[in-house]
Design an enzyme around this catalytic site. Sequence first.
Site: not given
Length: 409
Positions: A198-200
């Site tokens: 999700f972050d990436t």
Amino acid sequence: MGGTWAAVQARPTATDAVLDVVIPVYNEETDLGPCVRRLHAHLSAHFPYPFQITVADNASVDDTLKVAQGLAGELPGVEVLHLDAKGRGRALSAAWSASSAPVLAYMDVDLSTDLAALLPLVAPLISGHSDLAIGTRLARTSRVVRGAKREVISRAYNLLLRGALAARFSDAQCGFKAIRADVAAELLPLVRDTGWFFDTELLVLAQRVGLRIHEVPVDWVDDPDSRVDIVATALADLRGMGRLGRALLTGALPLADLRAQLGRAPLTGSSAQPGQVPVGLPRQLVRFAAVGVASTLAYLLLFVATRGMLGAQPANLLALLVTAVANTAANRRLTFGISGRRHAARHHAQGLLAFALGLALTSGALAVLHAVVAVPARPVELAVLVAANLTATVLRFVLLRLGMHHRRT
């Protein structure tokens, strides 16, 4: 965002909170209490704005939810959000979407990152200077305590992101990030991953939209009790990179519309002082050089492999043609940040023009060499080709930048 949460516990919101710090948890009944109390005490003492702490419970099967509810009753500004499905990305998307705070952040429950970095993380978002902010463990001034295995994996992953997705941020995996709520509202619907990628995915989309990502060097101490399955997470990340890469290449994401809506306007030559280096040129030169080195190596390998069967000139033609097509595609994507099929035919035509110039230079160099030396040694032949290719490379960069960079701008 792909996936849904089955149930979200109704909760009041602190309408005056400037910052909402989300802590996603799964089966953290032991660590949750000390974590939230420590974070709450730090924010109360050192954060100059109203804040909220949201515990996002990821379908825990122990007493995590009960502990979270107890903390909400004990500490002002602590709220609880409960999801019936697992996934850190799912929890963050749900918590951020439900928050009324203008600045949203999250951190891992182990508080591996020194909390002194929290205000420097969110200050540029509060002021409007930046759109997202991340803690980085890979800056020279960061102080990190962790094992060699995790260090190697982290650096390898971020290098892979730079090569495969042209990422310009340094540390995609640090569990210490913040985003402006208005930006999150536009980007979260495009993020499909519900887990660790999700972050990436969020950061790559933000970069492609033209948002400013602020990086803060952090002091970070590895949690020896971390339950992250490194192998499973790495495989999931690779699948996520492949999916996101395909979406970017095919133009499946509405990035142009978001760039027009959210992106910061590029600096133009008219606003630059005479004699300044054009905006983006140093970065483009580095990436073009990296693509050029790979292309030259591939060209030489193909030339050597086919030289004996075809002869010098046909082998040169074949090797140059194959690598020229691949070189144009790589520079289009990595050097100039162009995805999708729009203008692809024009760009490849420009690449073929550069190929023709390169062919003329290398063939001419070979012809002159063979006119001077009837049977030149193979190393001499390769040296002449390398020199001719360097000249052709300079011409290729000028042609591609004229066609691609200004077209993109």
